[in-house]
Scaffold this active site. Structure first.
Site, PDB file in Angstrom:
ATOM      1  N   ARG A  12       0.574  -1.323  -0.047  1.00 28.39           N
ATOM      2  CA  ARG A  12      -0.008   0.251  -0.024  1.00 28.39           C
ATOM      3  C   ARG A  12       0.766   1.372  -0.113  1.00 28.39           C
ATOM      4  NH1 ARG A  12      -3.243  -3.065   3.750  1.00 28.39           N
ATOM      5  NH2 ARG A  12      -4.999  -3.944   2.574  1.00 28.39           N
ATOM      6  N   LYS A  22       2.536  10.684 -12.366  1.00 29.65           N
ATOM      7  CA  LYS A  22       2.026   9.802 -13.004  1.00 29.65           C
ATOM      8  C   LYS A  22       2.609   8.743 -13.208  1.00 29.65           C
ATOM      9  CE  LYS A  22      -1.259  12.668 -16.018  1.00 29.65           C
ATOM     10  NZ  LYS A  22      -1.722  12.712 -17.513  1.00 29.65           N
ATOM     11  N   GLU A  39       8.910  16.429 -26.576  1.00 33.96           N
ATOM     12  CA  GLU A  39       8.145  16.877 -25.576  1.00 33.96           C
ATOM     13  C   GLU A  39       9.010  18.020 -24.953  1.00 33.96           C
ATOM     14  OE1 GLU A  39       5.736  15.354 -23.933  1.00 33.96           O
ATOM     15  OE2 GLU A  39       5.448  13.271 -24.670  1.00 33.96           O
ATOM     16  N   LYS A  52       6.689  22.095 -16.429  1.00 33.50           N
ATOM     17  CA  LYS A  52       5.576  20.901 -16.151  1.00 33.50           C
ATOM     18  C   LYS A  52       5.382  21.139 -14.718  1.00 33.50           C
ATOM     19  CE  LYS A  52       4.627  16.279 -16.311  1.00 33.50           C
ATOM     20  NZ  LYS A  52       4.742  15.035 -16.735  1.00 33.50           N
ATOM     21  N   GLU A  84      -5.290  16.454 -12.751  1.00 35.42           N
ATOM     22  CA  GLU A  84      -5.707  16.661 -14.237  1.00 35.42           C
ATOM     23  C   GLU A  84      -7.219  16.848 -14.201  1.00 35.42           C
ATOM     24  OE1 GLU A  84      -3.908  14.264 -17.193  1.00 35.42           O
ATOM     25  OE2 GLU A  84      -5.297  14.688 -18.498  1.00 35.42           O
ATOM     26  N   ARG A 119      -4.121  20.442 -16.266  1.00 37.96           N
ATOM     27  CA  ARG A 119      -2.770  19.550 -16.436  1.00 37.96           C
ATOM     28  C   ARG A 119      -3.307  19.019 -17.777  1.00 37.96           C
ATOM     29  NH1 ARG A 119       0.032  15.163 -12.599  1.00 37.96           N
ATOM     30  NH2 ARG A 119       1.474  14.606 -14.155  1.00 37.96           N
ATOM     31  N   ASN A 177      -1.164  17.103 -22.532  1.00 37.83           N
ATOM     32  CA  ASN A 177      -1.730  16.147 -23.339  1.00 37.83           C
ATOM     33  C   ASN A 177      -1.556  16.617 -24.745  1.00 37.83           C
ATOM     34  OD1 ASN A 177      -2.048  14.024 -21.586  1.00 37.83           O
ATOM     35  ND2 ASN A 177      -3.874  14.875 -21.176  1.00 37.83           N
ATOM     36  N   HIS A 229      -1.078  14.301 -27.668  1.00 43.92           N
ATOM     37  CA  HIS A 229      -1.193  13.291 -27.078  1.00 43.92           C
ATOM     38  C   HIS A 229      -2.498  12.271 -27.581  1.00 43.92           C
ATOM     39  CE1 HIS A 229       2.227  13.995 -24.785  1.00 43.92           C
ATOM     40  NE2 HIS A 229       2.454  12.923 -24.431  1.00 43.92           N
ATOM     41  N   HIS A 260      -1.347   8.961 -29.284  1.00 42.33           N
ATOM     42  CA  HIS A 260      -1.543   7.548 -28.870  1.00 42.33           C
ATOM     43  C   HIS A 260      -2.335   6.662 -29.753  1.00 42.33           C
ATOM     44  CE1 HIS A 260      -1.556   8.894 -24.050  1.00 42.33           C
ATOM     45  NE2 HIS A 260      -0.721   8.718 -24.631  1.00 42.33           N
ATOM     46  N   HIS A 281       7.294   7.028 -28.482  1.00 43.30           N
ATOM     47  CA  HIS A 281       6.187   7.873 -27.767  1.00 43.30           C
ATOM     48  C   HIS A 281       6.264   9.322 -28.432  1.00 43.30           C
ATOM     49  CE1 HIS A 281       3.353   9.740 -25.116  1.00 43.30           C
ATOM     50  NE2 HIS A 281       4.120  10.442 -24.699  1.00 43.30           N
TER      51      HIS A 281
END
Lengths: 355, 355
Positions: free
Chosen positions: B118, B140, B182, B224, B234, B238, B242, B245, B249, B262
């Site tokens: 946890r 993330k 990026e 960032k 997000e 935020r 993307n 993206h 993606h 990527h």
């Protein structure tokens, strides 16, 4: 209907307790924020209670995900399966998940909610006594690893807990007793008055007297909520809730998960913690006997299975409660007075395990 | 050595940027709180940089977990494997994990850290430009599902980010360019001054000029960090990160992960977002050309692979950025001015995809 709040820095959530809550469509549908709901349940609970919940959530076209029953479902492979079903149903980041079932369903659903698209809201709808008084409250979620129980999980709080006491009508006797083990735990660890009440009302609880059950659930949830509020992430105090669990987990793991119910193992674990406390001079023999009698009155086992000290120690060493390589124990200074200690001589421990 | 802080309600953490940081044993070992450390890395990075880190962490008997290289590792089966190795090494709740490698290693390690017993602390030590300017900062974490990228994960912040710019010396050219995609993104989405600087310094960056690289990394991380501070989970802002993206993606998924890097997919995705913005009257043709030229100067692709509009739409519909069944786009009102909108007519989108 008793309602209490669990207050945490990141927000509060209600715990509703009462009969026929699954029929309160207004309450249930008010817990959905987005456009979609998903119900995760199992093959045993689905025919009994699913229709109420799916009816209440009808406006949100709930996707229903039905898992087989049992502890082996608490595995990453189940997480993969549930996530796949949510994706196929086009559930997005706003979808609300409902856990309808016992502790296994609650732990799986809570963990999926904490990781699905990095977190979606969820609601606990526990249908067993064990999950109503223990796992549904407090935000511990997770699955097992081949090498240890609950080794993969998160702290992730539900949006609400809905405890419909009517669901206990269909609970098998053995599971009712297993739930009572965790109820007894709250008395033993910090509420002597409740311990005495349990001594007086065990018959009523076993005969499923609604008022007695509601009082026991309410007291257990309130006691647990206060501990979680003080220490959500188990930095200290929350570890008290593990009374009986270090020995209990060893029994569950050693016998193979599912052979002993969690509550049965915890019941024996509490008696073992009491016996260890007695050997260390912290508890009287009379108090050990009172605990043993209450556990027996709940139709729970009081003695461990045939497992030698070596095996116990081996199984306890990979327990999560190991801190920096040292074992910490939750022991008793009296009925209703638990404390945490590392100060247990190795030979006293092995003597107790061998006796 | 530039150091900046990322400040979040639950705590702050430093981002250290500079040459030879992997040789600073004092800095690295100060990040371990418990008795044990674990290093998660891959077969490519291990022979290059592991010796520095394991030497620095020697007092904590680091267990070293080496994964194969590549995106297919981002799967629940890897989580199961890493957790098993940590358990075998008797790592407890106090163990500190170090992610030594690129984005895949960082995402896996961060996710394991968020769920192992946890939650345990972890440190990002990114060794690729892409992970230094993007995935290592902001918390993330996650793995892929067969039905979608990054569908299983968490928001979980590292204790620190250690960016040793010396590691870029061994980065293949293609991956350097992918990282620059990026970097360009930060200029395009909100920092016009930086966009102009990149137009002037692309040659220096490609020739791995240490000062230029440090400035680009520092600016990217600072931009960032400010966005993440404003909107960690997000909820809104935020999502600007993307940019490129949604299309990117779709390209990655459509071509099979690993065929396109990527950063390459994001580069094309940014150009596509700019072209869509132009069609909607928000961006001039001249600005689209400037972006296209900068992307090309970084040795990155500017046009999508042969994939028809139908396939693009299909792949975009399971994207995480779908809110309540509606697609949200990050588009441009100018170079350095990105915004989020759902207001994209379906025919304009399909026309752009088909053109």
């Amino acid at each position: 209907m008793p309602t209490m709040m669990l207050d945490l820095p990141q927000g509060s959530y209600p715990i509703h307790i009462g009969p026929r809550l699954l029929q309160e469509a207004g309450l249930l549908s008010s817990l959905v924020t987005g456009h979609r709901a998903a119900i995760i349940t199992n093959t045993v609970v689905k025919p009994l209670y699913m229709h109420w919940l799916s009816e209440a959530l009808a406006p949100f076209q709930p996707v229903v995900i039905v898992l087989p029953d049992g502890e082996p479902q608490k595995a990453l492979s189940t997480i993969d399966y549930v996530v796949g079903e949510l994706l196929k149903a086009r559930c997005d980041r706003q979808a609300t998940l409902f856990a309808l079932g016992g502790g296994v369903i609650g732990d799986i659903t809570g963990f999926v909610a904490s990781v699905y698209q990095r977190g979606v809201p969820f609601v606990q709808v526990p249908t067993t006594l064990l999950s109503q008084v223990d796992s549904s409250v407090g935000g511990k979620t997770g699955v097992n690893h081949a090498l240890g129980k609950n080794m993969i999980g998160s702290f992730y709080q539900p949006r609400a807990v809905i405890i419909d006491t009517t669901t206990l009508a269909t609970l098998p006797d053995r599971e009712l007793s297993a739930g009572l083990a965790e109820v007894i735990k709250y008395g033993v660890l910090g509420n002597y008055e409740f311990f005495v009440w349990l001594e007086d009302h065990m018959e009523a609880l076993l005969s499923r007297d609604p008022e007695a059950l509601t009082f026991a659930i309410e007291t257990s949830c309130r006691d647990k909520a206060r501990v979680v509020e003080a220490d959500e992430k188990e930095a200290g105090l929350r570890a008290l809730l593990n009374l009986g669990h270090t020995f209990g987990h060893a029994i569950e793991a050693g016998m193979g998960y599912g052979q002993w119910l969690h509550g049965e193992a915890v019941a024996v674990g509490m008696v073992m913690a009491a016996r260890l406390s007695e050997r260390l001079g912290w508890l009287t023999a009379a108090d050990v006997t009172r605990l043993r009698n209450l556990v027996a009155a709940a139709h729970l086992p009081t003695d461990p299975p045939a497992m030698d000290a070596k095996r116990f120690l081996e199984l306890m060493a990979v327990d999560k409660k190991v801190l920096g390589g040292e074992l910490r124990f939750v022991l008793l200074r009296g009925l209703g007075v638990a404390f945490i200690t590392k100060d247990v001589p190795f030979d006293v421990l092995t003597d107790m395990l061998n006796s």
